[in-house]
Design an enzyme around this catalytic site. Sequence first.
Site, PDB file in Angstrom:
ATOM      1  N   HIS A 189       2.750  64.355  28.267  1.00  8.14           N
ATOM      2  CA  HIS A 189       2.674  63.814  26.902  1.00  8.14           C
ATOM      3  C   HIS A 189       3.335  64.737  25.898  1.00  8.14           C
ATOM      4  O   HIS A 189       4.034  64.307  24.990  1.00  8.14           O
ATOM      5  CB  HIS A 189       1.206  63.682  26.472  1.00  8.14           C
ATOM      6  CG  HIS A 189       0.497  62.601  27.195  1.00  8.14           C
ATOM      7  ND1 HIS A 189      -0.799  62.720  27.608  1.00  8.14           N
ATOM      8  CD2 HIS A 189       0.917  61.386  27.576  1.00  8.14           C
ATOM      9  CE1 HIS A 189      -1.149  61.618  28.219  1.00  8.14           C
ATOM     10  NE2 HIS A 189      -0.128  60.791  28.215  1.00  8.14           N
ATOM     11  N   GLU A 432      16.015  45.863  41.858  1.00  8.32           N
ATOM     12  CA  GLU A 432      15.745  47.261  42.203  1.00  8.32           C
ATOM     13  C   GLU A 432      15.211  47.410  43.623  1.00  8.32           C
ATOM     14  O   GLU A 432      14.799  48.484  44.033  1.00  8.32           O
ATOM     15  CB  GLU A 432      14.814  47.915  41.170  1.00  8.32           C
ATOM     16  CG  GLU A 432      13.568  47.131  40.827  1.00  8.32           C
ATOM     17  CD  GLU A 432      12.722  47.762  39.722  1.00  8.32           C
ATOM     18  OE1 GLU A 432      12.976  48.902  39.330  1.00  8.32           O
ATOM     19  OE2 GLU A 432      11.789  47.089  39.256  1.00  8.32           O
ATOM     20  N   ASP A 456      15.153  52.854  41.029  1.00 12.65           N
ATOM     21  CA  ASP A 456      14.436  52.402  42.220  1.00 12.65           C
ATOM     22  C   ASP A 456      15.393  51.894  43.287  1.00 12.65           C
ATOM     23  O   ASP A 456      15.143  52.066  44.472  1.00 12.65           O
ATOM     24  CB  ASP A 456      13.429  51.303  41.845  1.00 12.65           C
ATOM     25  CG  ASP A 456      12.126  51.903  41.348  1.00 12.65           C
ATOM     26  OD1 ASP A 456      11.684  52.907  41.922  1.00 12.65           O
ATOM     27  OD2 ASP A 456      11.566  51.382  40.360  1.00 12.65           O
ATOM     28  N   CYS A 503      20.159  49.101  33.887  1.00 16.64           N
ATOM     29  CA  CYS A 503      19.226  49.808  32.992  1.00 16.64           C
ATOM     30  C   CYS A 503      18.658  51.082  33.607  1.00 16.64           C
ATOM     31  O   CYS A 503      17.847  51.750  32.994  1.00 16.64           O
ATOM     32  CB  CYS A 503      18.099  48.886  32.543  1.00 16.64           C
ATOM     33  SG  CYS A 503      17.021  48.361  33.886  1.00 16.64           S
TER      34      CYS A 503
END
Length: 584
Positions: A189, A432, A456, A503
């Site tokens: 984070h 993917e 992926d 993407c």
Amino acid sequence: MIQALGASAGIAIGKAFVLPNWEWELPDQKIDVADLAKEFDRLYEGVRRSKSEIAQMKSELDEAVGAQESSIFDAHIAILEDPVFMNEIQGIIQRQYKAAEVAVKEAIDHFVTMFDLLDDEYMKERAVDIKDVGNRLLKHLLGVPEIDLPEDTQPFVLVVRELTPSQLIHLRPELVLGIVTMVGSPTSHAAIMARAFGIPLVMGVESKLEAPIVTGDLLIADGGTGQLYIEPDPETVELYVGRRQQYLAQQEQLRSLVALPSVTMDGVPLQLGANISSVKELEASLESGAEGVGLFRTEFLYMDRSHFPSEEEQFEVYRAAAERLNGKPLVVRTLDIGGDKQLDYYEMPEEDNPFLGYRAIRFSLHRKDLFKIQLRAILRAAAYGDVQIMYPLIASVEEVREANGVLEEAKRELAAEGIAYRADVPTGIMIEVPAAVAVADLLAEEVSFFSIGTNDLVQFTLAVDRMNENIGHLYEPFHPAVIRMLAQAAEAANRRGISVSVCGELAGDVRALPLLLGLGITVLSLSAQAILPVKECLLRTRAADCRALVQQVLACRTAAEVRGVLEAFHAETESRNWQVQPRA
Ligand code: PEP
Ligand code: MG
């Protein structure tokens, strides 16, 4: 020079400010039975104060960087409300007659050790959250003040063992030239926040240090390459002062491309969209000239909170993004949870191979109740812009049909309830999984667009775990098998006349750009920082040359050959000046 992990680009040169680790002085005497109630009151007061402080920080961060990043603090509040965490503390006070602060410290240690033992990056990050919240609670019980920097502090490079979101927000960002952490990963984070603040960040230097860094040491931290220099010689400083200026000048120069149309030298347009995971990230993408959002990773809306987001909560987020895009496309990918992306509040089954397991569209089709809530929210937001729906990890025609079945049900429900939505939302899929490539011609008949997720697709085509650093050298996007997959998927889409984008991270690799153009890819979706470098390269590229390049690449037998061909092509492109094409 120390080679560590680059987690947020940029170069920081300045004196180190080493954040001390808190040394707690805990009371060692037991408490009297008669004082137990008082001890519980102290604990509850500490919890109350911690929560109000966190709420205050959350609202400050909300204003500074947006609701998505600040939702980190929801997770902190959830820890203080978690019965398992609180019962552990209460049990130690009640059964062992220990003071509240001792109980809190022992509970933190217990959970942190437990989570750290798990071989799971996500749980390790949760351990950081528990430490952060627990330390806050301890501070309230022990009365230790926050670290206050002297008023006249000069900007510094912060050195910290493990960076937590609350440390970041407490340090005035204008004073922080850069950050160096001993441990931690770029997916944490705090790393996400550092990138949102644009602060250079180098992580994981601990095992490489010969001696500890001390406050006042001169540091050079390169957050792009992950390189760190301690007390560098004057030549190195001079070199990096130059590099820093060059980096800033490059950023500035790239900015001049924002307003230009993204077309090749010979006028072929390529839409450059953004990959985002929050509305806040959308701002940075638009500043870089993004022509829409090609991938909104919605799973981050589901993480960092203590419950599944409601239809209303999701609707507000998607609508805000659609409105901000003002008619530009917004491709919302439905929940891609599972694998390395877990939810705090929902226990996934134990799996030997989670990346091949219960995740993404498989989860959504199993939990159709949750899936429908998300689809309803997207359909409603679609009334406010060019919103499109994308399903992740599709491997068969059946999955698309089943997902579309839920979508139709969601539309019927909204219509019956008289709620406004858009019925003709374009629906597409991520390509993917190799199975999807093999049946791409069949899938193209079912959907409005394809978006190739190379992250992926490379992992599954080559059977190389994308998270396993031991086989990192085998993760090769330029493997001829991957190139053939790209070609086959693009060909199926082009034949059917549907749009096809890329993407995955490969979309941001300038060497791959002419190949993707030549294959007939019409949209790339990229992270904000990659948009302008790719655009600059596009402006120097001739689409006509790219078609010949594809044949050359498809004839290669090894990844090295592919790289050789693409690098030679790229070098030639680089040597050319770009020309601005008038807008069509
Ligand atoms: C991909 O797999 O290429 C992709 C874009 O999705 P993610 O990285 O979120 O898995
Ligand atoms: Mg993916």
